[in-house]
Write a protein that holds these residues in place. Structure first.
Motif, PDB file in Angstrom:
ATOM      1  N   ASP A 105       0.861  -1.188   0.000  1.00 41.76           N
ATOM      2  CA  ASP A 105       0.000   0.000   0.000  1.00 41.76           C
ATOM      3  C   ASP A 105       0.894   1.233   0.000  1.00 41.76           C
ATOM      4  OD1 ASP A 105      -1.657   2.129   0.493  1.00 41.76           O
ATOM      5  OD2 ASP A 105      -2.339   1.447   2.455  1.00 41.76           O
TER       6      ASP A 105
ATOM      7  N   SER B 244      -5.202  10.800  -3.638  1.00 41.51           N
ATOM      8  CA  SER B 244      -5.728  11.795  -2.696  1.00 41.51           C
ATOM      9  C   SER B 244      -4.641  12.560  -1.966  1.00 41.51           C
ATOM     10  CB  SER B 244      -6.613  11.109  -1.655  1.00 41.51           C
ATOM     11  OG  SER B 244      -7.324  10.025  -2.175  1.00 41.51           O
ATOM     12  N   LYS B 245      -3.416  12.089  -2.023  1.00 40.83           N
ATOM     13  CA  LYS B 245      -2.345  12.735  -1.268  1.00 40.83           C
ATOM     14  C   LYS B 245      -1.462  13.532  -2.228  1.00 40.83           C
ATOM     15  CE  LYS B 245      -3.043   9.821   2.652  1.00 40.83           C
ATOM     16  NZ  LYS B 245      -3.176   8.419   3.004  1.00 40.83           N
TER      17      LYS B 245
HETATM   18  C1  LIG Z   1      -4.413   7.743   3.383  1.00 41.10           C
HETATM   19  C2  LIG Z   1      -4.154   6.297   3.309  1.00 41.10           C
HETATM   20  C3  LIG Z   1      -5.043   5.445   2.661  1.00 41.10           C
HETATM   21  C4  LIG Z   1      -6.361   5.938   2.153  1.00 41.10           C
HETATM   22  O1  LIG Z   1      -6.244   6.715   1.011  1.00 41.10           O
HETATM   23  P1  LIG Z   1      -7.450   7.676   0.605  1.00 41.10           P
HETATM   24  O2  LIG Z   1      -7.231   7.921  -0.842  1.00 41.10           O
HETATM   25  O3  LIG Z   1      -7.336   8.898   1.450  1.00 41.10           O
HETATM   26  O4  LIG Z   1      -8.721   6.938   0.872  1.00 41.10           O
HETATM   27  C5  LIG Z   1      -4.711   4.103   2.532  1.00 41.10           C
HETATM   28  N1  LIG Z   1      -3.554   3.632   3.035  1.00 41.10           N
HETATM   29  C6  LIG Z   1      -2.672   4.425   3.679  1.00 41.10           C
HETATM   30  C7  LIG Z   1      -1.407   3.845   4.197  1.00 41.10           C
HETATM   31  C8  LIG Z   1      -2.959   5.778   3.844  1.00 41.10           C
HETATM   32  O5  LIG Z   1      -2.087   6.556   4.488  1.00 41.10           O
END
Ligand SMILES: *Cc1c(COP(=O)(O)O)cnc(C)c1O
Length: 402
Positions: free
Chosen positions: A209, A242-243
């Protein structure tokens, strides 16, 4: 209508948070997600967002989003499998697959649904998931949804993971090893190389992830697999839009067959409407910028090194003592006590710094922290001003000795 007696347990739970000092109100952003912006009407230096590369308010992304809205409307009108797959959704998936150097990609509504939808669908109740103890909540939820057996290994401990693999070596079920590429609360990097080697040895599926690694680690922000040179050894790569990418969404990269399977079985894909075309257009533009402007990532890392070395020099505990040491822009200031952490965060806010306090259950009890994240767009004077305020506030509260 105030809540009825049926919901009295919620009142009790909230009262308990107030007593512990970890109850919070949402801070409201009045303008754009920028290095200096206004929350609750106060101007602050913003060290709390995941907008690593400043793309959330980049004019070129804004243009792309508006153009797509004019051409294709505001909504997709359906889930992907019914009538809601637009050409631009496919363009984005192809763009990401090429960027990540994999056969195929599927985009989900969020990183959360990408993880939950994938882990939940590729395994079943006779299978095993080997998961780092600090993996993200969306992985944990996905693991539960799959109904597979969950084996948790100690944080970043590949030897422990191997012990667990040996314990279940006679089991016929499939095994999945899963780790965050970058851990969201401590900022350390998952041992993708070692875990992938274990996956090879034990015939397990390897999944990473990369939510906080996308746009941050690897060439042009290709993520942890690229960082470790493990192309071809990780079956499932999750990323977020999203980040660092600045918009919204999540994706899964892998073989054509994996993606085809997810098209047929991942529940958020099947049962929740696809992105508005503006989101897909925004993300397409962001990947172009990642390829064309690697200097943004350089600036992000320069700012990170500067902030972290100054904080350490001032005597802050930014991890590495009784919590993992950060290796990325995620910069925890470890306080320990939840109440004191929240007080520190509020005092910082009153002094013009946004740094979010994070306490149990997001981090373990006794490991509360104010988490800071710089972006590529913070200027040196902004960081210096932030550092001065951090130091003076912390020394007043006895967090550091001045
Ligand atoms: C933020 C995050 C997510 C979720 O991502 P979103 O696009 O905000 O739903 C999943 N895994 C990790 C490790 C994260 O930090």
């Amino acid at each position: 209508m105030p809540s009825r007696p049926q919901l009295a347990h919620l009142t009790a739970a909230l009262d308990e948070l107030r007593e512990k000092g970890t109850y919070f109100k949402l801070r409201i952003l009045d303008d754009q997600q920028a290095p200096v912006c206004h929350y609750d009407g106060r101007q602050v230096i913003n060290l709390a967002s995941n907008n690593y590369l400043g793309l959330a308010n980049d004019p070129r992304l804004i243009e792309a989003s508006i153009d797509a809205t004019r051409k294709f409307g505001v909504g997709s009108g359906a889930v992907r499998t019914i009538a809601g797959t637009m050409r631009i959704h496919m363009d984005l998936e192809e763009k990401i697959a090429a960027f990540k150097n994999v056969e195929a990609c599927v985009v989900f509504q969020s990183g959360f649904t990408a993880n939950a939808g994938t882990v939940g669908s590729i395994l079943g109740k006779d299978d095993f998931i080997l998961s780092d103890e600090l993996n993200h909540a969306s992985i944990i939820d996905g693991a539960r949804l799959s109904r597979a057996n969950i084996k948790v290994f100690r944080h970043k401990d590949a030897d422990h993971c191997e012990e667990l693999l040996q314990e279940i070596s006679d089991e016929p079920g499939k095994k999945l090893i899963i780790t965050d590429g970058v851990f969201s609360m401590d900022g350390d990097i998952g041992p993708v190389d070692k875990l992938a080697a274990l996956a090879e040895k034990y015939g397990a599926i390897m999944m990473v992830d990369d939510a906080h690694a996308s746009g941050v680690l690897g060439r042009n922000g290709r993520g942890s697999v690229d960082h470790f040179g493990m192309h071809g050894h990780v079956d499932v790569q999750v990323g977020t839009l999203s980040k660092a990418i600045g918009a919204l969404g999540g994706y899964v990269c892998g073989s054509r067959e994996l993606i085809d399977f997810l098209y047929h079985r991942a529940r958020p894909f099947l049962f929740s409407t696809s992105h508005p075309p503006s989101v897909a257009a925004t993300c397409l533009k962001a990947f172009e910028i990642l390829e064309e402007e690697p200097e943004r990532i350089e600036r992000l890392w320069d700012n990170t090194r500067y902030l972290q070395s100054e904080l350490k020099g001032a005597g802050f505990n930014i991890g590495g003592i009784d919590t993992p040491a950060t290796e990325t822009p995620i910069t925890p200031i470890i306080i320990g006590d939840g109440r004191k952490t929240m007080e520190f965060s509020r005092a910082l806010f009153d002094a013009g710094i946004l740094g979010t306090g994070i306490a149990f259950p997001t981090v373990p009890e006794g490991k509360a922290r104010v988490r800071l994240i710089v972006t590529s767009e913070h200027t040196r004077p902004q960081l210096d001003r932030a550092l001065e305020t951090l130091e003076s506030t912390a020394s007043k509260m006895g967090i550091i000795n001045a």
